[in-house]
Design an enzyme around this catalytic site. Structure first.
Site, PDB file in Angstrom:
ATOM      1  N   SER A  50      42.762  31.170  51.641  1.00  0.00           N
ATOM      2  CA  SER A  50      41.089  31.201  51.779  1.00  0.00           C
ATOM      3  C   SER A  50      40.250  30.230  52.178  1.00  0.00           C
ATOM      4  CB  SER A  50      40.999  30.291  49.878  1.00  0.00           C
ATOM      5  OG  SER A  50      39.430  30.360  49.443  1.00  0.00           O
ATOM      6  N   ASP A 137      41.037  38.964  42.172  1.00  0.00           N
ATOM      7  CA  ASP A 137      40.820  37.252  42.215  1.00  0.00           C
ATOM      8  C   ASP A 137      39.142  38.552  42.991  1.00  0.00           C
ATOM      9  OD1 ASP A 137      39.691  35.713  44.297  1.00  0.00           O
ATOM     10  OD2 ASP A 137      41.148  36.599  45.643  1.00  0.00           O
ATOM     11  N   HIS A 169      42.839  34.284  42.151  1.00  0.00           N
ATOM     12  CA  HIS A 169      42.528  33.455  43.778  1.00  0.00           C
ATOM     13  C   HIS A 169      43.772  32.785  43.933  1.00  0.00           C
ATOM     14  CE1 HIS A 169      40.112  32.502  46.975  1.00  0.00           C
ATOM     15  NE2 HIS A 169      40.019  31.756  46.994  1.00  0.00           N
TER      16      HIS A 169
END
Length: 492
Positions: A50, A137, A169
């Site tokens: 991320s 995600d 995610h």
């Protein structure tokens, strides 16, 4: 107001929710306080999730002379955000806004490289890149991840892109505590396979099976201020402590590889402890494949309430360039471990002092001695990687004071010649002060501030000294902290 609420929700989504610090016993070893030592590093890689994935791409592109490849879970292409928070949220996580195309970002990369702001783009050709995005995600949308794959492929990188997993995610690991489709704390999922092995196999070539026994390496906890521009990690939204997992083979002089691994938002050590270090499944491969894993740590600051790495410009407009302050700090750490080869660090004028020994301790002091170095006019003493002597030490002994009782500190010494040039640091030794260890204090965050253990800013509570985020500032939120040196409080 709606935009503000969406911003908070979006940043929380891209972040990693907290797990309890000091909870279940972790497979990763307990950290040992010390400093980063130089090892025989043959190749260097970067990985991240991320915000850490965006940062991993930035580091790979900016320092392609050093990094040989990248492994990225759920992120977008180089400088997608263009120093704009709205673009980051609505164009590079969600897709409500227009964003620059891969071709436009490729040209931006070439232009910056030509200006010397990045390493030559040609270095990326042939570099191995492993990308992952799950079908469940929706935090960083699939088209954004697709752009990252296109960006790398257009620049000639050797890309493997896993976009068929049902994962939410998260970082995906065989020991992840969450179900595959989950997008929830601690954002480490188990999808039944071993994407970590797939990543390492692509980046490194064939790899030995991960260790199924207790880890035999050490987890070094070091002071990040040594490597931070200006010496203040909190000033650039980085934590005071960083970590490096070093296998026994690397400690014994074997040629090793280095993996720099960057956590996601809301996943820094000061808040969630060892959540990623324990469950990422990197240390298990590190033990059997001569691989050092560096875990730098970000934290919170104004404009960055979730402790994200800077991928949209909350701290510096140079965030995606070699001059970016976080970029510089992490590169300093990697180079201290030996990344970039012997040419990156000049050979010190004087050798490292030998025979560093702890000659005594009290509740608040540690006394050291070492053998003299020919040509030295003085010495510098380092505690946990930070120089502690204000004036030059002109003898071969020093007593460090102001320490916490029952606490272990790592010390090293370096000789200084007549020109003021500092030589190589000695091997580190540990000194444990006498007396009882610091007592953990549990109280409401409001009570911590009124007692002088913490302070509040923007509705959040921060431990004095360490600036670790303790959560909301009110009488309902509680936290447990301890004082490790005068005025310096950390989570227990």
């Amino acid at each position: 107001m709606k935009i503000r609420k969406f911003l908070v929700a979006a940043l929380a989504a891209v972040g990693i929710a907290a797990t309890t610090v000091g909870g279940a016993t972790a497979a990763v070893p307990a950290p040992t306080t010390g400093s980063l030592q130089r090892y025989d590093i043959s190749s260097t890689y970067v990985s991240g999730l991320s915000s850490g994935g965006f940062m991993a791409n930035q580091m790979h592109v900016a320092h392609s002379d050093v990094f040989d490849g990248a492994g990225i879970f759920s992120a977008g292409p180089y400088d997608c955000a263009q120093n704009n928070l709205n673009t980051a949220l609505y164009g590079c996580m969600d897709t409500f806004m227009a964003r620059k195309t891969p071709a436009q970002l490729e040209q931006l990369t070439r232009d910056r490289a030509a200006a010397g702001k990045l390493d030559p783009v040609a270095n990326l050709s042939g570099d191995k890149v492993w990308l992952f995005h799950g079908t469940n995600d929706s935090t960083v949308k699939a088209p954004v991840n697709d752009d990252l794959a296109t960006y790398y492929r257009d620049l000639g990188s050797n890309v493997v892109y896993n976009n068929t997993s049902a994962s939410g995610h998260a970082w995906v690991s065989p020991i992840g505590p969450n179900s595959c489709t989950s997008t929830s704390s601690p954002y480490v999922n188990n999808c039944g396979g071993d994407p970590v092995k797939d990543m390492l196999t692509h980046l490194l070539g064939s790899v030995n099976p991960a260790s199924s026994s207790a880890l035999t390496g050490k987890l070094v906890q070091f002071d990040q201020s040594t490597y931070t521009p200006g010496g203040s990690p909190s000033a650039i939204s980085m934590g005071n402590e960083g970590f490096a997992y070093v296998p026994q083979s690397c400690q014994s002089g074997a040629s090793c590889k280095l993996m720099v691994t960057l956590h996601g938002c809301y996943q820094y050590f000061g808040l969630v402890g060892n959540a990623l270090m324990d469950k990422a499944y990197l240390n298990e491969y590190a033990d059997t494949n001569n691989l050092i894993v560096l875990y730098p740590q970000a934290t919170t600051m104004t404009g960055n309430p979730r402790g994200c790495w800077d991928w949209w410009g909350y701290k510096s407009a140079d965030y995606a360039q070699k001059s970016g302050p976080q970029m510089t700090a992490v590169m300093n750490m990697a180079k201290a471990l030996g990344a970039g080869g012997t040419t990156t660090t000049p050979t010190p004028t004087l050798p490292a002092p030998a025979g560093l020994t702890v000659t005594g301790t009290t509740d608040t002091t540690a006394s050291l001695s070492w053998k003299p170095v020919p040509g030295a006019v003085s010495y510098d003493v380092y505690r946990n990687g930070t120089k502690v002597n204000g004036a030059p030490v002109t003898t071969t002994a020093h007593t460090d004071s102001g320490l916490a009782a029952g606490t272990t500190y790592g010390y090293a010494v370096a000789a200084v010649d007549a020109s003021g040039t500092t030589g190589a640091r000695s091997a580190a030794v540990d000194a444990t002060t006498t007396g009882a260890a610091a007592v953990c204090v549990t109280a409401s965050n409001y009570a911590h501030t009124t007692a002088g253990r913490a302070h509040q800013s923007g509705g959040y509570t921060y431990a004095n000294g360490s600036d670790q985020n303790l959560g909301l500032w009110n009488v309902l939120a509680t936290s447990t902290i301890k004082q490790t040196s005068p005025g310096y409080w950390v989570t227990c």
